[in-house]
Design a protein around this motif. Sequence first.
Motif, short mmCIF file in Angstrom:
data_model
loop_
_atom_site.label_atom_id
_atom_site.label_comp_id
_atom_site.label_asym_id
_atom_site.label_seq_id
_atom_site.Cartn_x
_atom_site.Cartn_y
_atom_site.Cartn_z
N ALA A 1 0.83 -1.17 -0.12
CA ALA A 1 0.06 0.18 0.22
C ALA A 1 0.98 1.33 0.16
N GLU A 2 1.90 1.14 0.71
CA GLU A 2 2.90 2.33 0.89
C GLU A 2 3.47 2.42 -0.49
N GLN A 3 4.19 1.39 -1.09
CA GLN A 3 4.69 1.67 -2.37
C GLN A 3 3.83 2.28 -3.47
N ARG A 4 2.63 1.66 -3.22
CA ARG A 4 1.59 2.15 -4.35
C ARG A 4 1.22 3.55 -4.22
N LYS A 5 1.30 4.01 -3.20
CA LYS A 5 0.86 5.42 -2.74
C LYS A 5 2.13 6.09 -3.14
N GLU A 6 3.36 5.98 -2.86
CA GLU A 6 4.60 6.46 -3.58
C GLU A 6 4.59 6.60 -4.93
N LEU A 7 4.21 5.59 -5.72
CA LEU A 7 4.14 5.49 -7.23
C LEU A 7 3.24 6.48 -7.74
N LYS A 8 2.08 6.50 -7.09
CA LYS A 8 1.18 7.51 -7.46
C LYS A 8 1.41 9.06 -7.21
N ARG A 9 2.00 9.20 -6.02
CA ARG A 9 2.60 10.58 -5.78
C ARG A 9 3.77 10.90 -6.75
N LEU A 10 4.61 10.09 -7.11
CA LEU A 10 5.57 10.30 -8.15
C LEU A 10 5.10 10.77 -9.46
N MET A 11 3.97 9.91 -9.91
CA MET A 11 3.35 10.09 -11.17
C MET A 11 2.63 11.47 -11.29
N GLN A 12 2.00 12.00 -10.15
CA GLN A 12 1.39 13.14 -10.09
C GLN A 12 2.15 14.39 -9.85
N GLU A 13 3.22 14.01 -9.01
CA GLU A 13 4.19 15.40 -8.68
C GLU A 13 5.30 15.60 -9.70
N ASN A 14 5.69 14.50 -10.46
CA ASN A 14 6.97 14.60 -11.45
C ASN A 14 8.33 15.30 -10.75
N PRO A 15 8.42 14.75 -9.76
CA PRO A 15 9.80 15.56 -9.01
C PRO A 15 10.86 15.09 -9.88
N ALA A 16 12.03 15.64 -9.87
CA ALA A 16 13.38 15.77 -10.65
C ALA A 16 13.97 14.24 -10.49
N ASP A 17 13.77 13.58 -9.24
CA ASP A 17 14.30 12.03 -9.18
C ASP A 17 13.20 11.07 -9.15
N LYS A 18 12.41 11.51 -10.27
CA LYS A 18 11.09 10.41 -10.33
C LYS A 18 11.53 9.37 -10.98
N VAL A 19 12.39 9.15 -12.08
CA VAL A 19 12.86 7.82 -12.61
C VAL A 19 13.49 7.12 -11.81
N THR A 20 14.75 7.71 -10.93
CA THR A 20 15.44 6.77 -10.07
C THR A 20 14.44 6.25 -8.90
N LYS A 21 13.49 7.04 -8.51
CA LYS A 21 12.63 6.45 -7.46
C LYS A 21 11.76 5.49 -7.80
N VAL A 22 11.06 5.56 -8.97
CA VAL A 22 10.16 4.58 -9.56
C VAL A 22 11.01 3.22 -9.86
N LEU A 23 12.25 3.38 -10.41
CA LEU A 23 13.08 2.09 -10.78
C LEU A 23 13.20 1.62 -9.52
N GLN A 24 13.52 2.33 -8.34
CA GLN A 24 13.74 1.60 -7.11
C GLN A 24 12.53 0.67 -6.73
N ILE A 25 11.30 1.36 -6.93
CA ILE A 25 10.23 0.59 -6.34
C ILE A 25 9.87 -0.76 -7.40
#
Lengths: 321, 321
Positions: free
Chosen positions: B247-271
């Motif tokens: 649930a936590e990872q899913r929430k983080e994935l959705k946040r990354l997709m919505q907010e598009n932070p600079a480190d999005k690719v790195t963080k998504v890849l880690q998940i």
Amino acid sequence: MHSFQELSEKINTHFNTRHFPETPATLYEPAEYILQIGGKRIRPAICLMGNELFDEIGADAYHMATAIELFHNFSLIHDDIMDKAPLRRGMETVHTKYGESTALLAGDVMLVRAYDYISKIKPDHLPKVLQLFNKVGREVCEGQQLDMDFEQKETVSLDEYVHMITLKTSVLLAASLQFGAILGGAAGDSQHHLYEFGKNLGIAFQVQDDYLDAFGDPEKFGKQVGGDIIANKKTFLMIYALETASAEQRKELKRLMQENPADKVTKVLQIFKDCKVDAWANELKEKYLQTALQHLEDTAVQSVRKKPLTELAAYLIQREK
Amino acid sequence: MHSFQELSEKINTHFNTRHFPETPATLYEPAEYILQIGGKRIRPAICLMGNELFDEIGADAYHMATAIELFHNFSLIHDDIMDKAPLRRGMETVHTKYGESTALLAGDVMLVRAYDYISKIKPDHLPKVLQLFNKVGREVCEGQQLDMDFEQKETVSLDEYVHMITLKTSVLLAASLQFGAILGGAAGDSQHHLYEFGKNLGIAFQVQDDYLDAFGDPEKFGKQVGGDIIANKKTFLMIYALETASAEQRKELKRLMQENPADKVTKVLQIFKDCKVDAWANELKEKYLQTALQHLEDTAVQSVRKKPLTELAAYLIQREK
């Protein structure tokens, strides 16, 4: 023999059923939408008329008529995107209602569906019909491209305009008759005369359409009178006016087109009248109509069988007498 | 027997000639332009391979291969308009170079030209080939529509994604083989197995494409790594990650997709790595590849004749061993 109206009604009934699957609804609802808006179904009806000249109307003629109407609607969807037209037959255009991407795709799948109906035609006629359909498809695309090119051109000659309008609107009408004739077993000579009948009738109709835009009775015409003038469209009338006007009139026409003053329509119409554009247009229409009727006359079929086509010509082309 | 590379070269030579008339150049130059950009010509080449499984490559197989490549380019032109893509194979897309209206029309005339090549096929095979071509055409449009629909959807299941990607990319590959087989006189059973070989190979290729976008070597991949992640594309990887994440990872994935932070690719890849998406994707690719190869195995043709198709599979799908 059936009249144009009878066949048009038969076709209308035929188009009251779905032509696409249920899903994905996001693709097929827009496709069904434009088919339900209606229209006069002229092209499929004259395909059946061309068929009945030679034989009882068969299943293949219905497949062909359906393919023709689907092709026509495919071209309307895509033309409306290119022309950024908000309305068609008083209803929202497909791209206005569903967005441009879906309209583009709905047009594509409509064209593919047209070929699907062609694939149902018996193998002995299939290659010939498919080749003619492809030729018409190519020509209609060329006509639309030339129409867009002409918007950017300073001068368009009458010959260039006739060529464009023939491709854009007349070849499909002409071929619709020929398709019916081919499937009815007509000889090549009859096919040729019917094609030329349809082609010249289509050009006469376009001359009339351009004429009515300028000189039509607003109550009967059903469109805004002067719409072509407001849009600076190069019509039969404008091209002739620019060719025959005096240097001063030509200068005034170009000024009106550039500056778009409030009294533009009135002033352009006055120049049209001074140049006798109205009389010229009526003569031109009559010339194409007579050429069309001569080709019908030359078609090797008993006169009595041609009556529905003669009536169609009278229905489409109003005489000034 | 010819290898894939040999047939690909033959097809390339074939596409070095014009496929459209000279005029109007405003319509046909854009059409010729995309054909000259090139590409790997995979689909027409495997049509020839499907044909050579059963017979010497005949004229009809070349007509068919040409129709397939024209259809593929029609869909690329229109997809690029819908996706607002500026580049294709490192060159300007047709609508970027020539405008959207002309690109739309160039796509239309390309599709009609594809049917023109089909109309050259001998009458005994024509109805079957035409019907399959129409089915594929309809399915490719449906796939593109579903792809657009998915962009608006919150959740897309793996099954829905496989269905969409099959329609959008695999059925044309599958049918290309079947077309060749039909024209080579193959029995229905062999046609079926070859279709399934092509379809499953296409899905395996798509899994690999999605995988390489996330985990590929930037130097070898030729595209920007993480492009799908940046664009929030629902890929095999993202759909699996969303399905299996905590649930936590899913929430983080959705946040990354919505907010598009600079480190999005790195963080998504880690998940993705934490969810073992990479291992799963490789297994999935292998599963589709094995299904494909089993269908090739089941095709009733001498093993030695299948060698080019086995080599093609190896060329398209890189093994992780």
